[in-house]
Scaffold this active site. Structure first.
Site, PDB file in Angstrom:
ATOM      1  N   LEU A  47       6.440   1.847   4.580  1.00 33.48           N
ATOM      2  CA  LEU A  47       7.490   2.246   3.651  1.00 33.48           C
ATOM      3  C   LEU A  47       8.136   3.570   4.063  1.00 33.48           C
ATOM      4  O   LEU A  47       9.277   3.839   3.693  1.00 33.48           O
ATOM      5  CB  LEU A  47       6.931   2.351   2.230  1.00 33.48           C
ATOM      6  CG  LEU A  47       6.436   1.043   1.623  1.00 33.48           C
ATOM      7  CD1 LEU A  47       5.809   1.291   0.249  1.00 33.48           C
ATOM      8  CD2 LEU A  47       7.552   0.019   1.534  1.00 33.48           C
ATOM      9  N   GLN A  56       2.957   9.944   1.117  1.00 34.58           N
ATOM     10  CA  GLN A  56       4.219   9.216   1.221  1.00 34.58           C
ATOM     11  C   GLN A  56       5.154   9.499   0.053  1.00 34.58           C
ATOM     12  O   GLN A  56       6.340   9.196   0.133  1.00 34.58           O
ATOM     13  CB  GLN A  56       3.964   7.714   1.323  1.00 34.58           C
ATOM     14  CG  GLN A  56       3.338   7.305   2.637  1.00 34.58           C
ATOM     15  CD  GLN A  56       3.143   5.824   2.696  1.00 34.58           C
ATOM     16  OE1 GLN A  56       2.132   5.302   2.224  1.00 34.58           O
ATOM     17  NE2 GLN A  56       4.118   5.127   3.263  1.00 34.58           N
ATOM     18  N   GLY A 100       0.831  -1.197   0.000  1.00 29.27           N
ATOM     19  CA  GLY A 100       0.000   0.000   0.000  1.00 29.27           C
ATOM     20  C   GLY A 100       0.862   1.242   0.000  1.00 29.27           C
ATOM     21  O   GLY A 100       2.018   1.206   0.433  1.00 29.27           O
TER      22      GLY A 100
END
Length: 170
Positions: free
Chosen positions: A96, A51, A46
């Site tokens: 991440l 991000q 995801g």
């Protein structure tokens, strides 16, 4: 298509509430393609637009459920949880934007999410298992929330010390 740079914890954009998308455009669809490329390159399941440094309410997920040999691939614009189960479950999560850290997070086991598709169509996703968890994790990013914010202050403190140490800071 491009692999974008993933913002790391400490980046201001990760702590801001992302802006709604007024109209899904070709630019939005290009961003979605780049987000999928970035997510796959980083071996994630995801990714939310903040991000990659873009404060828009867009997320992508690609979740494979091995037990049922099913794959859920979604790109969602302006997603909202409209229902969540009272029953919760604990599973390990990573991010991440916080590479190398993982911890057990409690979340509702089922959610219903409504959003726009990349074509601007209304979609409704009834999710459970890993898909429900991934959607909730990415939706948190759209509100400036990281998975470590869902931990007790003790666990969060331990993880943050570990993070600083791994980055060469005490």
């Amino acid at each position: 298509m491009a692999v974008l740079e993933i913002e790391i914890m400490g980046a201001k954009v990760l702590r801001e509430k992302a802006s709604p998308v007024d109209v899904v455009t070709d630019e939005s669809r290009a961003l979605i393609r780049d987000m999928f490329d970035t997510m796959y390159d980083a071996e994630g399941i995801g990714l939310a637009a903040p991000q990659v440094g873009i404060s828009q309410r867009i997320l992508v997920v690609d979740v494979a459920e091995e037990e049922v040999e099913e794959r859920h691939v979604h790109a969602l614009v302006n997603p909202v949880v409209v229902e969540a189960s009272r029953e919760t479950g604990k599973e390990t999560e990573g991010c991440l934007s916080i590479p190398g850290l993982e911890e057990t997070v409690t979340r509702p086991l089922q959610v219903v999410v409504e959003a726009l598709s990349p074509d601007g169509e209304q979609v409704r996703i009834e999710a459970d298992g890993l898909l429900a968890r991934a959607l909730q994790h990415e939706l948190d990013h759209l509100d400036g929330v990281l998975f470590i914010d869902r931990l007790s202050s003790l666990k969060r403190g331990i993880l943050l010390r570990k993070w600083r140490k791994s980055r060469g800071r005490s």
